[in-house]
Design an enzyme around this catalytic site. Sequence first.
Site, short mmCIF file in Angstrom:
data_model
loop_
_atom_site.label_atom_id
_atom_site.label_comp_id
_atom_site.label_asym_id
_atom_site.label_seq_id
_atom_site.Cartn_x
_atom_site.Cartn_y
_atom_site.Cartn_z
N SER A 129 0.85 -1.20 0.00
CA SER A 129 0.00 0.00 0.00
C SER A 129 0.89 1.25 0.00
O SER A 129 2.10 1.16 0.25
CB SER A 129 -0.89 0.00 1.24
OG SER A 129 -0.09 0.19 2.40
N ASP A 176 -1.25 -1.67 -3.91
CA ASP A 176 -2.61 -1.80 -3.38
C ASP A 176 -3.22 -0.40 -3.19
O ASP A 176 -2.58 0.49 -2.61
CB ASP A 176 -2.53 -2.52 -2.03
CG ASP A 176 -3.89 -2.93 -1.49
OD1 ASP A 176 -4.80 -3.16 -2.30
OD2 ASP A 176 -4.01 -3.05 -0.25
N ASN A 200 -7.96 -10.38 -1.37
CA ASN A 200 -7.03 -9.53 -0.62
C ASN A 200 -7.08 -9.82 0.88
O ASN A 200 -8.16 -9.80 1.48
CB ASN A 200 -7.39 -8.05 -0.82
CG ASN A 200 -6.95 -7.53 -2.16
OD1 ASN A 200 -6.56 -8.28 -3.04
ND2 ASN A 200 -6.98 -6.21 -2.31
P1 13P Z 1 -8.76 -7.00 4.94
O1 13P Z 1 -8.80 -5.80 5.83
O2 13P Z 1 -10.06 -7.76 5.00
O3 13P Z 1 -7.60 -7.90 5.20
O4 13P Z 1 -8.64 -6.48 3.41
C1 13P Z 1 -7.39 -6.13 2.89
C2 13P Z 1 -7.50 -5.44 1.58
O5 13P Z 1 -8.52 -5.38 0.93
C3 13P Z 1 -6.27 -4.80 1.07
O6 13P Z 1 -6.50 -4.10 -0.10
O1 G3H Z 2 -6.81 -1.98 2.16
C1 G3H Z 2 -5.92 -1.62 2.89
C2 G3H Z 2 -4.86 -2.53 3.36
O2 G3H Z 2 -5.26 -3.24 4.50
C3 G3H Z 2 -3.59 -1.78 3.57
O3 G3H Z 2 -3.63 -1.07 4.76
O4 G3H Z 2 -3.08 1.22 3.94
O5 G3H Z 2 -2.87 0.62 6.38
O6 G3H Z 2 -1.24 -0.29 4.70
P1 G3H Z 2 -2.64 0.22 4.96
ZN ZN Z 3 -8.43 -3.17 -0.23
#
Ligand code: 13P
Ligand code: G3H
Ligand code: ZN
Length: 309
Positions: A50, A82, A254
């Site tokens: 991310s 992500d 994910n």
């Molecule tokens: P969760 O919070 O359910 O693990 O989803 C993660 C996600 O969608 C990351 O893009």
């Molecule tokens: O969808 C989000 C993921 O769980 C990533 O989380 O943006 O805190 O790294 P983050």
């Molecule tokens: Zn997500």
Amino acid sequence: MPLVNSKEMFAKAYAGGYAIGAFNVNNMEIIQGIVEGAQMEKAPVILQVSAGARKYANHTYLMKLIEAAIQESGLDIVVHLDHGPDFATCKSCIDGGFTSVMIDGSHLPFEENIRLTKEVVEYAHARGVTVEGELGRLAGVEDDIKVSAADSSYTRPEEVEEFVTKTGVDSLAIAIGTSHGAFKFKGEPLLRFDILEEVEKRLPDFPIVLHGASSVIPEYVEMINQYGGKMDNARGVPEEMLRKAASMAVCKINIDSDLRLAFTGVVRKHFVEHPDHFDPRQYLGEARTALRDMVRHKIVHVLGCNNKG
Ligand code: 13P
Ligand code: G3H
Ligand code: ZN
């Protein structure tokens, strides 16, 4: 095995009725735990980063750790951005060696989402990088953005063909009732499989992505609660629903929250049981092993991608 993009991985997953796990990575132990689990099950895997992870760990550090994971494991690995928030972040990841990016324009009006996504697709495809777009809005927390249940919205199936055709995206994330984080449902879990079915009909052979798809594994929630944490009312997506989605058009599932919960549960337990420990290798090593075993469980019992690597 080099880094690969998601094209062939998704085509095989679609045809085989299984899904690939896309796990969020933030440090060495998380990468090692996931990749070792995937290696033991001979599974293809997506490591996703991310914007927050890039800020925390640094792009180059993460890239070098992932390169090491490929060298050591011999696995097919996709490195994916992500929730790319804008063109500049996507460009920086593509220029920096990612093989796949998500541009998340799901909060934008439809036409603006199309325009931004198309811009990213043109830049990415010219460099052999695959792109995930999103239609519909999940509730929950991503980075510092919190989307309330009231602001979330299901994907409208009547929009998907136009979006995919006009943007040229390689996969599409849809909102069918999952949400980010550890508190996904107030009552009984409900996913709108009717929306997934309608999308599948309108986009034949096209890979769909499910965000917010952690199961919030009770074993780890209980461990956190037992060892001084407070995670009351945590609730995730039941495994049988994920298996059903994986057998349909969903090719990428994910998972981040389950990694966080397992890691945190094991570290909490470790400190309570060993108050004299102060070598990070002891508790981080235990957390890494727990992640590996949890990833193996997901691969075999939820995703169905074991022996597909
Ligand atoms: P969760 O919070 O359910 O693990 O989803 C993660 C996600 O969608 C990351 O893009
Ligand atoms: O969808 C989000 C993921 O769980 C990533 O989380 O943006 O805190 O790294 P983050
Ligand atoms: Zn997500």
